[in-house]
Motif scaffolding. Structure first.
Motif, PDB file in Angstrom:
ATOM      1  N   THR A  48       0.197   1.997   1.511  1.00  0.00           N
ATOM      2  CA  THR A  48       1.557   1.311   2.503  1.00  0.00           C
ATOM      3  C   THR A  48       1.994   1.986   4.045  1.00  0.00           C
ATOM      4  N   ALA A  51      -6.713   1.144   1.081  1.00  0.00           N
ATOM      5  CA  ALA A  51      -6.943   1.873   0.503  1.00  0.00           C
ATOM      6  C   ALA A  51      -5.743   0.490  -0.599  1.00  0.00           C
ATOM      7  N   GLY A  52      -5.164   0.320  -0.294  1.00  0.00           N
ATOM      8  CA  GLY A  52      -3.534  -0.404  -0.778  1.00  0.00           C
ATOM      9  C   GLY A  52      -2.565   0.492   0.008  1.00  0.00           C
ATOM     10  N   ASP A  57       1.513   0.465  -7.700  1.00  0.00           N
ATOM     11  CA  ASP A  57       1.838  -0.764  -7.199  1.00  0.00           C
ATOM     12  C   ASP A  57       1.872  -2.097  -8.618  1.00  0.00           C
ATOM     13  N   ARG A  77       3.590   9.060   6.905  1.00  0.00           N
ATOM     14  CA  ARG A  77       1.692   8.829   7.275  1.00  0.00           C
ATOM     15  C   ARG A  77       1.533   8.168   8.846  1.00  0.00           C
ATOM     16  N   GLN A 130       0.545   8.437  -9.015  1.00  0.00           N
ATOM     17  CA  GLN A 130      -0.833   8.978  -8.626  1.00  0.00           C
ATOM     18  C   GLN A 130      -0.787   9.797  -7.687  1.00  0.00           C
ATOM     19  N   THR A 178       2.913   6.421  -1.764  1.00  0.00           N
ATOM     20  CA  THR A 178       4.519   6.285  -1.776  1.00  0.00           C
ATOM     21  C   THR A 178       5.336   6.454  -3.546  1.00  0.00           C
TER      22      THR A 178
HETATM   23  N1  GLN Z   1       0.170   1.871  -2.012  1.00  0.00           N
HETATM   24  C1  GLN Z   1       0.474   2.670  -1.884  1.00  0.00           C
HETATM   25  C2  GLN Z   1       0.717   4.200  -1.385  1.00  0.00           C
HETATM   26  O1  GLN Z   1       0.207   3.407  -0.355  1.00  0.00           O
HETATM   27  C3  GLN Z   1      -0.708   3.397  -3.748  1.00  0.00           C
HETATM   28  C4  GLN Z   1      -1.716   3.304  -3.269  1.00  0.00           C
HETATM   29  C5  GLN Z   1      -3.009   3.079  -3.753  1.00  0.00           C
HETATM   30  O2  GLN Z   1      -2.439   4.189  -4.733  1.00  0.00           O
HETATM   31  N2  GLN Z   1      -4.252   3.321  -3.155  1.00  0.00           N
HETATM   32  O3  GLN Z   1       0.628   5.266  -1.239  1.00  0.00           O
END
Ligand code: GLN
Length: 290
Positions: free
Chosen positions: A139, A136-137, A225, A144, A183, A187
């Protein structure tokens, strides 16, 4: 070979059952599922054959050797409101992460199922065995890492700031005292809360709702991001991205700490896909050079 045959069968049976694997999504809030198409199963079959051939040379992750939540399926948790990494085209989740996951699944002799959920639920879904992987992109960050393992990185992420075109915020240095939309669970949210205090940071369930809050004048800026930021700015009049970057990060795949065999197999597959240019090809397809 017996094991491989069982994997094929499970995959084929799954493709013919519309509801296959949806149990995982039923009890998750705002979830949606998507199963592999017949075409995917055929491709999987070919790839697994290739994998079996390569297996004797010891080059490829061993198809059928990994344990997944649902046999024969790689179940991926994501938040499909994060273009160009994951977003809907009609009823289908597409994007960089969906394509990389599909390529990895094929190498492992698995079919892919995508479960859409709030970003903030993904780590728990991986930990609790609701999904195999979080892609999910996402980080890699120390907090985590206490809860899940990460694979090697497959892309770089950059946290940027979106403002309205008439904003008095000219750089990251001007964020003090401003109301920041983020969001939840990302991160960006974490850094901003640390740097400017919880009271100044409003968490939204996803990037689109955070950007809508900016358009509605409810926040002064959005930290998110870079690639989704570019998509949101392109899709909405009157917004721009500040030139100064807030943070640079590595994206990777989250896997349960209890399934190191899956993490290792994904790393083998991923590194092959990086080395043969597949990953770069997928990134280039979705990200146009500035
Ligand atoms: N890269 C950011 C994170 O991992 C947002 C990833 C997302 O919102 N999908 O927190």
């Amino acid at each position: 070979m017996k094991k491989l045959a069982a994997v094929f069968l499970a995959g084929i049976m799954c493709a013919s059952l519309a509801a296959c694997g949806s149990g995982a999504a039923d009890d998750a809030a705002s979830t949606d599922t998507q199963t592999a198409t017949e075409e995917t199963v055929e491709e999987t079959e070919e790839t697994a054959d290739d994998a079996a051939a390569a297996d004797t040379e010891g080059e490829t992750a061993e198809a059928g050797e990994v344990t997944t939540v649902t046999e024969g399926i790689l179940t991926m948790g994501t938040n499909a409101a994060f273009p160009p990494y994951e977003y809907y085209e009609g009823d289908t989740v597409v994007g960089i992460d969906a394509e990389i996951a599909q390529a990895i699944a094929e190498k492992l002799g698995l079919s892919l199922e995508i479960v859409d959920m709030d970003f903030n639920s993904i780590i728990t879904a991986v930990q609790s065995g609701k999904v195999d992987v979080g892609i999910a992109g996402m980080t890699v960050d120390p907090e985590r890492l206490e809860n899940v393992d990460f694979t090697d990185s497959y892309a770089t992420g950059v946290q940027v700031v979106i403002v309205t075109e008439d904003s008095d915020i000219a750089s990251v240095d001007d964020l003090e005292g401003k109301l920041i939309g983020t969001q939840e669970g990302t991160t960006g949210w974490d850094y901003c809360s640390t740097d400017y205090g919880d009271d100044m940071v409003i968490p939204y369930t996803n990037g689109a709702t955070a950007v809508q809050a900016l358009l509605d004048g409810k926040v002064d800026c959005v930290v998110i991001d870079q690639q989704p930021a570019l998509s949101f700015v392109e899709a909405n009049e009157g917004l721009k991205i500040l030139e100064t970057e807030y943070a640079v990060e590595d994206y990777a795949i989250a896997v349960s700490k209890d399934n190191t065999a899956l993490r290792d197999a994904i790393n083998t597959a991923l590194n092959e896909l990086i080395e043969d240019g597949t990953v770069q090809g997928i990134l280039d397809k979705y990200i146009t050079a500035e």
